[in-house]
Design a protein around this motif. Sequence first.
Motif, PDB file in Angstrom:
ATOM      1  N   MET A 123       0.832  -1.209   0.000  1.00  0.00           N
ATOM      2  CA  MET A 123       0.000   0.000   0.000  1.00  0.00           C
ATOM      3  C   MET A 123       0.866   1.259   0.000  1.00  0.00           C
ATOM      4  SD  MET A 123      -1.627   0.240   3.863  1.00  0.00           S
ATOM      5  CE  MET A 123      -2.432  -1.323   3.827  1.00  0.00           C
ATOM      6  N   PRO A 124       0.316   2.310  -0.572  1.00  0.00           N
ATOM      7  CA  PRO A 124       1.061   3.573  -0.620  1.00  0.00           C
ATOM      8  C   PRO A 124       1.347   4.111   0.783  1.00  0.00           C
ATOM      9  CG  PRO A 124      -1.003   3.703  -1.880  1.00  0.00           C
ATOM     10  CD  PRO A 124      -0.979   2.390  -1.204  1.00  0.00           C
ATOM     11  N   GLU A 125       2.413   4.861   0.903  1.00  0.00           N
ATOM     12  CA  GLU A 125       2.811   5.440   2.195  1.00  0.00           C
ATOM     13  C   GLU A 125       1.714   6.328   2.773  1.00  0.00           C
ATOM     14  OE1 GLU A 125       5.439   4.891   4.213  1.00  0.00           O
ATOM     15  OE2 GLU A 125       5.941   3.297   2.781  1.00  0.00           O
ATOM     16  N   SER A 126       1.001   7.044   1.913  1.00  0.00           N
ATOM     17  CA  SER A 126      -0.054   7.938   2.405  1.00  0.00           C
ATOM     18  C   SER A 126      -1.163   7.137   3.086  1.00  0.00           C
ATOM     19  CB  SER A 126      -0.619   8.785   1.271  1.00  0.00           C
ATOM     20  OG  SER A 126      -1.147   7.951   0.250  1.00  0.00           O
ATOM     21  N   LEU A 127      -1.499   5.978   2.532  1.00  0.00           N
ATOM     22  CA  LEU A 127      -2.534   5.137   3.143  1.00  0.00           C
ATOM     23  C   LEU A 127      -2.027   4.548   4.460  1.00  0.00           C
ATOM     24  CD1 LEU A 127      -5.319   3.868   3.108  1.00  0.00           C
ATOM     25  CD2 LEU A 127      -4.414   2.050   1.640  1.00  0.00           C
ATOM     26  N   LYS A 128      -0.775   4.119   4.482  1.00  0.00           N
ATOM     27  CA  LYS A 128      -0.188   3.600   5.736  1.00  0.00           C
ATOM     28  C   LYS A 128      -0.262   4.668   6.818  1.00  0.00           C
ATOM     29  CE  LYS A 128       3.283   0.586   3.710  1.00  0.00           C
ATOM     30  NZ  LYS A 128       4.720   0.335   3.591  1.00  0.00           N
ATOM     31  N   HIS A 129       0.124   5.886   6.442  1.00  0.00           N
ATOM     32  CA  HIS A 129       0.100   6.990   7.406  1.00  0.00           C
ATOM     33  C   HIS A 129      -1.325   7.218   7.933  1.00  0.00           C
ATOM     34  CE1 HIS A 129       0.590  10.877   9.275  1.00  0.00           C
ATOM     35  NE2 HIS A 129      -0.374  11.365   8.476  1.00  0.00           N
ATOM     36  N   CYS A 130      -2.295   7.234   7.018  1.00  0.00           N
ATOM     37  CA  CYS A 130      -3.684   7.482   7.425  1.00  0.00           C
ATOM     38  C   CYS A 130      -4.224   6.338   8.285  1.00  0.00           C
ATOM     39  CB  CYS A 130      -4.562   7.707   6.197  1.00  0.00           C
ATOM     40  SG  CYS A 130      -4.208   9.280   5.362  1.00  0.00           S
ATOM     41  N   LEU A 131      -3.873   5.113   7.963  1.00  0.00           N
ATOM     42  CA  LEU A 131      -4.309   3.976   8.783  1.00  0.00           C
ATOM     43  C   LEU A 131      -3.734   4.071  10.193  1.00  0.00           C
ATOM     44  CD1 LEU A 131      -4.102   0.991   6.274  1.00  0.00           C
ATOM     45  CD2 LEU A 131      -6.147   1.744   7.502  1.00  0.00           C
ATOM     46  N   ASP A 132      -2.507   4.569  10.295  1.00  0.00           N
ATOM     47  CA  ASP A 132      -1.879   4.717  11.614  1.00  0.00           C
ATOM     48  C   ASP A 132      -2.561   5.778  12.468  1.00  0.00           C
ATOM     49  OD1 ASP A 132      -0.054   2.718  11.147  1.00  0.00           O
ATOM     50  OD2 ASP A 132       1.533   4.079  10.459  1.00  0.00           O
ATOM     51  N   THR A 133      -3.320   6.670  11.855  1.00  0.00           N
ATOM     52  CA  THR A 133      -4.013   7.705  12.628  1.00  0.00           C
ATOM     53  C   THR A 133      -5.324   7.193  13.223  1.00  0.00           C
ATOM     54  OG1 THR A 133      -5.246   8.590  10.736  1.00  0.00           O
ATOM     55  CG2 THR A 133      -3.047   9.535  11.167  1.00  0.00           C
ATOM     56  N   LEU A 134      -5.784   6.033  12.754  1.00  0.00           N
ATOM     57  CA  LEU A 134      -7.055   5.484  13.253  1.00  0.00           C
ATOM     58  C   LEU A 134      -6.879   4.849  14.627  1.00  0.00           C
ATOM     59  CD1 LEU A 134      -8.412   3.645  10.067  1.00  0.00           C
ATOM     60  CD2 LEU A 134      -9.021   5.928  10.882  1.00  0.00           C
ATOM     61  N   ALA A 135      -7.966   4.810  15.366  1.00  0.00           N
ATOM     62  CA  ALA A 135      -7.974   4.048  16.617  1.00  0.00           C
ATOM     63  C   ALA A 135      -7.772   2.574  16.263  1.00  0.00           C
ATOM     64  CB  ALA A 135      -9.300   4.251  17.343  1.00  0.00           C
ATOM     65  N   SER A 136      -7.145   1.829  17.149  1.00  0.00           N
ATOM     66  CA  SER A 136      -6.825   0.432  16.837  1.00  0.00           C
ATOM     67  C   SER A 136      -8.075  -0.394  16.531  1.00  0.00           C
ATOM     68  CB  SER A 136      -6.025  -0.204  17.969  1.00  0.00           C
ATOM     69  OG  SER A 136      -6.779  -0.242  19.148  1.00  0.00           O
ATOM     70  N   VAL A 137      -9.198  -0.122  17.227  1.00  0.00           N
ATOM     71  CA  VAL A 137     -10.417  -0.896  16.956  1.00  0.00           C
ATOM     72  C   VAL A 137     -10.973  -0.579  15.573  1.00  0.00           C
ATOM     73  CG1 VAL A 137     -11.089  -1.299  19.359  1.00  0.00           C
ATOM     74  CG2 VAL A 137     -11.872   0.767  18.207  1.00  0.00           C
ATOM     75  N   GLN A 138     -10.831   0.675  15.139  1.00  0.00           N
ATOM     76  CA  GLN A 138     -11.285   1.029  13.795  1.00  0.00           C
ATOM     77  C   GLN A 138     -10.387   0.372  12.746  1.00  0.00           C
ATOM     78  OE1 GLN A 138     -11.081   5.304  13.989  1.00  0.00           O
ATOM     79  NE2 GLN A 138     -13.275   5.509  14.445  1.00  0.00           N
ATOM     80  N   ARG A 139      -9.085   0.476  12.946  1.00  0.00           N
ATOM     81  CA  ARG A 139      -8.130  -0.107  12.015  1.00  0.00           C
ATOM     82  C   ARG A 139      -8.360  -1.620  11.901  1.00  0.00           C
ATOM     83  NH1 ARG A 139      -4.015   2.143  13.926  1.00  0.00           N
ATOM     84  NH2 ARG A 139      -3.467   0.570  15.449  1.00  0.00           N
ATOM     85  N   LYS A 178     -10.858   8.813   4.482  1.00  0.00           N
ATOM     86  CA  LYS A 178     -11.199   9.680   3.345  1.00  0.00           C
ATOM     87  C   LYS A 178     -10.690  11.102   3.588  1.00  0.00           C
ATOM     88  CE  LYS A 178     -15.072  11.557   0.785  1.00  0.00           C
ATOM     89  NZ  LYS A 178     -16.435  11.975   0.907  1.00  0.00           N
ATOM     90  N   ASP A 179     -10.957  11.622   4.801  1.00  0.00           N
ATOM     91  CA  ASP A 179     -10.505  12.979   5.132  1.00  0.00           C
ATOM     92  C   ASP A 179      -8.984  13.084   5.084  1.00  0.00           C
ATOM     93  OD1 ASP A 179     -13.111  13.793   5.487  1.00  0.00           O
ATOM     94  OD2 ASP A 179     -13.042  13.644   7.698  1.00  0.00           O
ATOM     95  N   CYS A 180      -8.327  12.046   5.545  1.00  0.00           N
ATOM     96  CA  CYS A 180      -6.863  12.052   5.598  1.00  0.00           C
ATOM     97  C   CYS A 180      -6.271  11.954   4.177  1.00  0.00           C
ATOM     98  CB  CYS A 180      -6.381  10.889   6.455  1.00  0.00           C
ATOM     99  SG  CYS A 180      -4.585  10.780   6.616  1.00  0.00           S
ATOM    100  N   LEU A 181      -6.906  11.171   3.324  1.00  0.00           N
ATOM    101  CA  LEU A 181      -6.356  10.925   1.988  1.00  0.00           C
ATOM    102  C   LEU A 181      -6.679  12.035   0.985  1.00  0.00           C
ATOM    103  CD1 LEU A 181      -7.027   7.090   1.709  1.00  0.00           C
ATOM    104  CD2 LEU A 181      -4.794   8.203   1.898  1.00  0.00           C
ATOM    105  N   GLU A 182      -7.769  12.764   1.211  1.00  0.00           N
ATOM    106  CA  GLU A 182      -8.131  13.837   0.283  1.00  0.00           C
ATOM    107  C   GLU A 182      -7.175  15.004   0.463  1.00  0.00           C
ATOM    108  OE1 GLU A 182     -12.230  14.824   0.996  1.00  0.00           O
ATOM    109  OE2 GLU A 182     -12.928  13.231  -0.313  1.00  0.00           O
ATOM    110  N   PRO A 183      -6.731  15.568  -0.659  1.00  0.00           N
ATOM    111  CA  PRO A 183      -5.856  16.755  -0.531  1.00  0.00           C
ATOM    112  C   PRO A 183      -6.621  17.904   0.114  1.00  0.00           C
ATOM    113  CG  PRO A 183      -6.203  16.131  -2.859  1.00  0.00           C
ATOM    114  CD  PRO A 183      -6.977  15.183  -2.012  1.00  0.00           C
ATOM    115  N   ALA A 184      -5.931  18.674   0.897  1.00  0.00           N
ATOM    116  CA  ALA A 184      -6.565  19.802   1.594  1.00  0.00           C
ATOM    117  C   ALA A 184      -7.131  20.797   0.590  1.00  0.00           C
ATOM    118  CB  ALA A 184      -5.546  20.489   2.504  1.00  0.00           C
TER     119      ALA A 184
END
Length: 186
Positions: A123-139, A178-184
Amino acid sequence: MENIEKYQVEQQELAPLMAKVALRDQQAFKTLFDKTSPKVYGVVLYMLKNTAQAQDLLQEVYLRIWSQASEYQPLRGPVMPWILAIARYRVLDFLRAEKRRTDAMDRHEEKVKLDELDVENDMPESLKHCLDTLASVQRQSIFEAFFNGWTHEELAKKISVPIGTVKSRIRRGLARLKDCLEPASI
């Protein structure tokens, strides 16, 4: 009235047997077993719903009765409820241990499945980063649903939470992704 008389007769028969069992009288123990085991087996089988487990636990219950017979106090209550309490607690201990064993196996299987996937390397680094921001139960819920193919119902049963909780975790996790992956927006 008939039940009370039967109960009193039963207590009059069992109390002296229990006193002898406390003194390690094997014949008294055999007689106690013969008189009480059908009722105890019925309770254990009802609680476990498994004949093999019920038979094994019945033996454990009577081993415990043999080892704890000297602790029985007639002034605190009749013999049969004392025996049934031992049986009930032994079954509950068994069920708790079985649940812990099953939960540990499930956690191990989850880890093995996630390790085998090697999804993170693909997976792309951006997705890894965004997944790491989730709570563990959500992930974990997202991984189970999307990478392991679990339905909401299966996941709810597996982790012992209501289906609505699973759906909420996935929905909120996907919204955060979605919020994390969308460009600002500018």
